[in-house]
Design a protein around this motif. Structure first.
Motif, mmCIF file in Angstrom:
data_model
loop_
_atom_site.group_PDB
_atom_site.id
_atom_site.type_symbol
_atom_site.label_atom_id
_atom_site.label_comp_id
_atom_site.label_asym_id
_atom_site.label_seq_id
_atom_site.Cartn_x
_atom_site.Cartn_y
_atom_site.Cartn_z
ATOM 1 N N LYS A 141 -30.495 -14.612 -19.792
ATOM 2 C CA LYS A 141 -30.901 -14.470 -20.822
ATOM 3 C C LYS A 141 -29.971 -14.358 -22.015
ATOM 4 O O LYS A 141 -28.671 -14.297 -21.879
ATOM 5 C CB LYS A 141 -31.651 -13.034 -20.866
ATOM 6 C CG LYS A 141 -32.514 -12.630 -20.051
ATOM 7 C CD LYS A 141 -33.654 -13.699 -20.018
ATOM 8 C CE LYS A 141 -34.679 -13.153 -18.847
ATOM 9 N NZ LYS A 141 -34.980 -13.894 -17.766
ATOM 10 N N ASP A 146 -29.444 -5.769 -19.844
ATOM 11 C CA ASP A 146 -30.793 -5.241 -20.353
ATOM 12 C C ASP A 146 -32.115 -5.622 -19.576
ATOM 13 O O ASP A 146 -33.100 -4.976 -19.553
ATOM 14 C CB ASP A 146 -30.840 -5.038 -21.676
ATOM 15 C CG ASP A 146 -29.945 -4.314 -22.635
ATOM 16 O OD1 ASP A 146 -29.443 -3.339 -21.946
ATOM 17 O OD2 ASP A 146 -29.752 -4.455 -23.663
ATOM 18 N N SER A 147 -31.806 -6.908 -19.392
ATOM 19 C CA SER A 147 -32.989 -7.873 -18.911
ATOM 20 C C SER A 147 -33.475 -7.207 -17.357
ATOM 21 O O SER A 147 -34.465 -7.330 -16.886
ATOM 22 C CB SER A 147 -32.875 -9.340 -18.745
ATOM 23 O OG SER A 147 -31.785 -9.550 -17.775
ATOM 24 N N GLU A 200 -26.646 -12.631 -22.495
ATOM 25 C CA GLU A 200 -25.756 -12.114 -21.269
ATOM 26 C C GLU A 200 -25.041 -13.046 -20.580
ATOM 27 O O GLU A 200 -24.301 -12.787 -19.519
ATOM 28 C CB GLU A 200 -26.896 -12.098 -20.458
ATOM 29 C CG GLU A 200 -27.907 -10.812 -20.587
ATOM 30 C CD GLU A 200 -29.269 -10.761 -19.957
ATOM 31 O OE1 GLU A 200 -29.329 -11.254 -18.948
ATOM 32 O OE2 GLU A 200 -29.954 -9.682 -20.000
#
Length: 146
Positions: free
Chosen positions: A46, A73-74, A49
């Protein structure tokens, strides 16, 4: 027989932590050293990242291997309890499937056992006791993706 190693997750400090562990224990990073999420196919990385650590493995004197990655975070909420897992390196595809199926019975599936972009059979789950596991069988030659 399969090898079991600790796998540590970090919130953006994996590289710093593993450089520290290397300074304390000695040893060497395995394979290509520190792998970044940017080395993965775009659908697995993502925006923002790219520079996070996707995987690192440090073999310390005595033969133990400590592995780790950052927890982007994903992946969801980073908290105590998902900051480590046990990683199984199977010696065969049959052993990987057997261990994955037996240990995951009655547990919660995270990632079904399937072909991974790094040329392995890989899956993750929490067993019925809440312990996180990852099973990996590295193919000698990379099989074709379906």
């Amino acid at each position: 027989m399969a090898l079991v190693s600790p796998y540590l997750n970090f919130k953006g400090t994996c590289e710093e932590a593993f450089n520290f562990y290397k300074s304390v224990f000695g040893g060497e990073f395995m394979g290509e050293g520190i792998m970044r999420f940017s080395s993965m196919p775009p659908e697995h990385c993502k925006p923002g990242e790219e520079n996070l650590v996707m995987h690192v493995a440090l073999t310390i004197p005595g033969g133990t291997t400590i592995m780790g990655s950052d927890f982007p975070d994903s992946f969801g909420e980073f908290k105590r309890g998902n900051d480590f897992s046990l990683a199984i390196a199977a010696e065969s595809e049959a052993e990987a499937r057997k261990l994955f199926n037996a240990l995951s019975e009655g547990g919660t599936m995270g990632m079904p056992l399937d072909k991974a972009p790094w040329g392995a059979l890989y899956g993750q789950f929490k067993d019925k006791f809440g312990i996180s596991w990852a099973v990996n069988y590295q193919y000698e030659t990379v099989p074709q993706q379906n």
